[in-house]
Design an enzyme around this catalytic site. Structure first.
Site, PDB file in Angstrom:
ATOM      1  N   CYS A  60       9.523 -15.843   9.839  1.00 19.25           N
ATOM      2  CA  CYS A  60       9.816 -15.164  11.188  1.00 19.25           C
ATOM      3  C   CYS A  60       9.088 -15.956  12.228  1.00 19.25           C
ATOM      4  CB  CYS A  60      10.076 -13.797  11.310  1.00 19.25           C
ATOM      5  SG  CYS A  60       8.737 -12.887  10.989  1.00 19.25           S
TER       6      CYS A  60
HETATM    7  N1  LIG Z   1      11.283  -8.360   8.114  1.00 20.69           N
HETATM    8  C1  LIG Z   1      11.197  -9.442   8.782  1.00 20.69           C
HETATM    9  O1  LIG Z   1      11.332  -9.670   9.889  1.00 20.69           O
HETATM   10  C2  LIG Z   1      11.418 -10.762   7.671  1.00 20.69           C
HETATM   11  C3  LIG Z   1      11.639 -11.795   8.334  1.00 20.69           C
HETATM   12  C4  LIG Z   1      11.521 -12.930   7.571  1.00 20.69           C
HETATM   13  C5  LIG Z   1      11.234 -13.027   6.280  1.00 20.69           C
HETATM   14  N2  LIG Z   1      11.147 -11.719   5.832  1.00 20.69           N
HETATM   15  C6  LIG Z   1      11.009 -11.865   4.281  1.00 20.69           C
HETATM   16  O2  LIG Z   1      12.207 -11.106   3.637  1.00 20.69           O
HETATM   17  C7  LIG Z   1      11.738 -10.471   2.471  1.00 20.69           C
HETATM   18  C8  LIG Z   1      12.136  -8.857   2.633  1.00 20.69           C
HETATM   19  O3  LIG Z   1      11.592  -8.487   3.705  1.00 20.69           O
HETATM   20  P1  LIG Z   1      11.810  -7.087   4.326  1.00 20.69           P
HETATM   21  O4  LIG Z   1      11.196  -6.966   5.726  1.00 20.69           O
HETATM   22  O5  LIG Z   1      13.626  -6.899   4.411  1.00 20.69           O
HETATM   23  O6  LIG Z   1      11.299  -6.121   3.268  1.00 20.69           O
HETATM   24  P2  LIG Z   1      11.783  -4.633   2.934  1.00 20.69           P
HETATM   25  O7  LIG Z   1      12.222  -4.117   4.092  1.00 20.69           O
HETATM   26  O8  LIG Z   1      10.336  -3.820   2.598  1.00 20.69           O
HETATM   27  O9  LIG Z   1      12.620  -4.584   1.796  1.00 20.69           O
HETATM   28  C9  LIG Z   1      12.341  -5.135   0.538  1.00 20.69           C
HETATM   29  C10 LIG Z   1      13.655  -5.208  -0.371  1.00 20.69           C
HETATM   30  O10 LIG Z   1      13.437  -5.452  -1.577  1.00 20.69           O
HETATM   31  C11 LIG Z   1      13.705  -4.836  -2.355  1.00 20.69           C
HETATM   32  N3  LIG Z   1      12.858  -5.079  -3.689  1.00 20.69           N
HETATM   33  C12 LIG Z   1      11.521  -4.781  -3.807  1.00 20.69           C
HETATM   34  N4  LIG Z   1      10.931  -4.815  -4.971  1.00 20.69           N
HETATM   35  C13 LIG Z   1      12.205  -5.305  -5.892  1.00 20.69           C
HETATM   36  C14 LIG Z   1      12.355  -5.714  -7.222  1.00 20.69           C
HETATM   37  N5  LIG Z   1      11.435  -5.889  -8.184  1.00 20.69           N
HETATM   38  N6  LIG Z   1      13.643  -5.962  -7.650  1.00 20.69           N
HETATM   39  C15 LIG Z   1      14.713  -6.201  -6.846  1.00 20.69           C
HETATM   40  N7  LIG Z   1      14.595  -5.558  -5.419  1.00 20.69           N
HETATM   41  C16 LIG Z   1      13.286  -5.296  -4.902  1.00 20.69           C
HETATM   42  C17 LIG Z   1      13.612  -3.403  -1.948  1.00 20.69           C
HETATM   43  O11 LIG Z   1      14.355  -2.345  -2.829  1.00 20.69           O
HETATM   44  P3  LIG Z   1      14.207  -0.807  -2.576  1.00 20.69           P
HETATM   45  O12 LIG Z   1      14.909  -0.560  -0.925  1.00 20.69           O
HETATM   46  O13 LIG Z   1      15.207  -0.248  -3.611  1.00 20.69           O
HETATM   47  O14 LIG Z   1      12.540  -0.597  -2.496  1.00 20.69           O
HETATM   48  C18 LIG Z   1      14.253  -3.838  -0.553  1.00 20.69           C
HETATM   49  O15 LIG Z   1      15.574  -3.802  -0.614  1.00 20.69           O
HETATM   50  C19 LIG Z   1       9.948 -10.482   2.332  1.00 20.69           C
HETATM   51  O16 LIG Z   1       9.889 -11.439   1.410  1.00 20.69           O
HETATM   52  C20 LIG Z   1       9.681 -10.917   3.933  1.00 20.69           C
HETATM   53  O17 LIG Z   1       8.625 -11.394   3.757  1.00 20.69           O
HETATM   54  C21 LIG Z   1      11.122 -10.746   6.590  1.00 20.69           C
END
Ligand SMILES: NC(=O)c1ccc[n+]([C@@H]2O[C@H](COP(=O)([O-])OP(=O)(O)OC[C@H]3O[C@@H](n4cnc5c(N)ncnc54)[C@H](OP(=O)(O)O)[C@@H]3O)[C@@H](O)[C@H]2O)c1
Length: 334
Positions: A146
């Site tokens: 981001c």
């Molecule tokens: N947040 C942002 O602004 C943003 C922007 C760009 C990129 N990203 C990237 O996008 C990714 C997700 O970010 P987020 O902010 O959405 O994170 P988040 O809210 O913490 O969500 C993580 C997701 O991954 C799932 N997960 C975790 N371990 C897993 C596994 N072993 N197998 C399958 N699913 C699994 C979680 O499932 P449960 O809910 O069941 O635990 C949840 O659905 C990260 O790599 C982050 O760096 C985030």
């Protein structure tokens, strides 16, 4: 119609993505997965039919997706990407696991050894506006971070006039959703509300991604200062740069116009006007503005995006659209 699966559908980024895919006229969702499974999540709770299952590779493959989106933690994506590719399924990964081209950077910045260096060479870095034909041929797209999205959109068009002898200073502020839904004291309401602070200076994992994206090499000085805003979503990046020669506002405007001639989601404001976060929050858009200083030898450039959309989910769908030959705006503009 393209069959798609989402892993991480209950996370902040994955839930936004799932909502966009659910209304995409050419995408059919064949599987939604998370670690625990369930219907909770900011988007899933508004789409009662969308329920994530606990992740299982065989179940994902059995759904027959053409493209799998991973919105999972870095270490999870690092492992899953090769396993999914092996089944002939293309991958758009929202994590940082495949963004850096040099495997040696992973232990220091991400805390793990990268086991699949060949895929780092193959992955297309999906800053959509800076891609040409490579997305349509890609098997693996590394969706940008981001903060890097907000910074690289603003600075990549100016790469050739940046003075690399002077520091490139990127002062970025993000809403709390940038950290995902993890519960951590530093990101809790009581700590964030009414507060504003810098964090991760010199250690944030987006720093090598920004350096790589700007072709700064090892020697040029990059100062990246992320800040935590007491708001849920949105990023505002302020960049301080020097140029190799005195530039005019027309020259900078023309460089941006050339870079974004076919970019439906990027708006560059007239010289001297700076964008505000509220213009882009909850939209797939980016806005950029600049103010020349010292007779055009320096500039302050400001860019704004929604971290969960242009910084994650909507950019992933832009990449999906280009990958599959659909209009770039499909499902992203009403
Ligand atoms: N947040 C942002 O602004 C943003 C922007 C760009 C990129 N990203 C990237 O996008 C990714 C997700 O970010 P987020 O902010 O959405 O994170 P988040 O809210 O913490 O969500 C993580 C997701 O991954 C799932 N997960 C975790 N371990 C897993 C596994 N072993 N197998 C399958 N699913 C699994 C979680 O499932 P449960 O809910 O069941 O635990 C949840 O659905 C990260 O790599 C982050 O760096 C985030």
């Amino acid at each position: 119609m393209t069959n798609v699966a989402v892993v991480g559908a209950t996370g902040y980024a994955g839930a936004e993505l799932t909502g966009i895919l659910a209304r995409h006229p050419h995408a059919k969702i064949t599987g939604l997965f998370s670690s625990k499974g369930g219907a909770r999540g900011p988007v899933l709770s508004t789409y009662p039919d969308l329920i994530a299952e606990p992740f299982d590779l065989d179940a994902l493959v059995a759904g027959g997706p053409d493209v799998a989106f991973l919105a999972t933690p870095n270490e999870v994506s690092a492992e899953l990407v090769p396993e999914i590719l092996e089944h002939g399924i293309k991958v758009i990964d929202l994590s940082g696991a495949y963004r850096l081209t040099q495997p040696a950077l992973y232990p220091a910045w991400y805390g793990f050894n990268h086991e699949h260096p060949a895929l780092l060479g193959e992955a297309v870095y999906g800053l959509t506006e800076m891609c040409n034909g490579e997305l349509s041929k890609a098997r693996l797209v590394a969706n940008p971070g981001c903060y890097p999205t907000s910074i690289l959109l603003a600075l990549r068009p100016l790469t050739y006039i940046l003075d690399r002898e002077q520091p490139v200073i990127c002062d970025s502020k993000s809403g709390v959703s940038g950290a995902g839904k993890k519960s951590d004291l530093a990101w809790s309401f009581a700590e964030v509300s009414g507060n504003f602070k810098a964090y991760g200076v010199g250690t944030h994992r987006h720093e090598p991604e920004i350096r790589q994206g700007l072709h700064l090499g090892d020697r040029a000085t990059l100062v990246f200062v992320p800040h935590l805003l007491p708001t849920v979503r949105g990023i505002l990046s302020t960049m301080h740069v020097a140029f190799t020669h005195a530039v005019s506002a027309q020259e900078v405007t023309q460089l941006y116009a050339d870079a974004f001639a076919d970019a439906p989601f990027v708006k560059v404001l007239p010289a001297g006007q700076l964008p505000e976060m509220k213009s882009v929050v909850n939209t797939p858009n980016a806005e950029i503005g600049f103010q020349l200083l010292q007779s055009g030898r320096r500039a302050v450039i400001v860019s704004v995006i929604d971290n969960l959309l242009k910084g994650a989910a909507s950019q992933a769908v832009q990449n999906f659209n280009r990958m599959c030959g659909y209009a770039e705006t499909e499902a992203l503009k009403s």
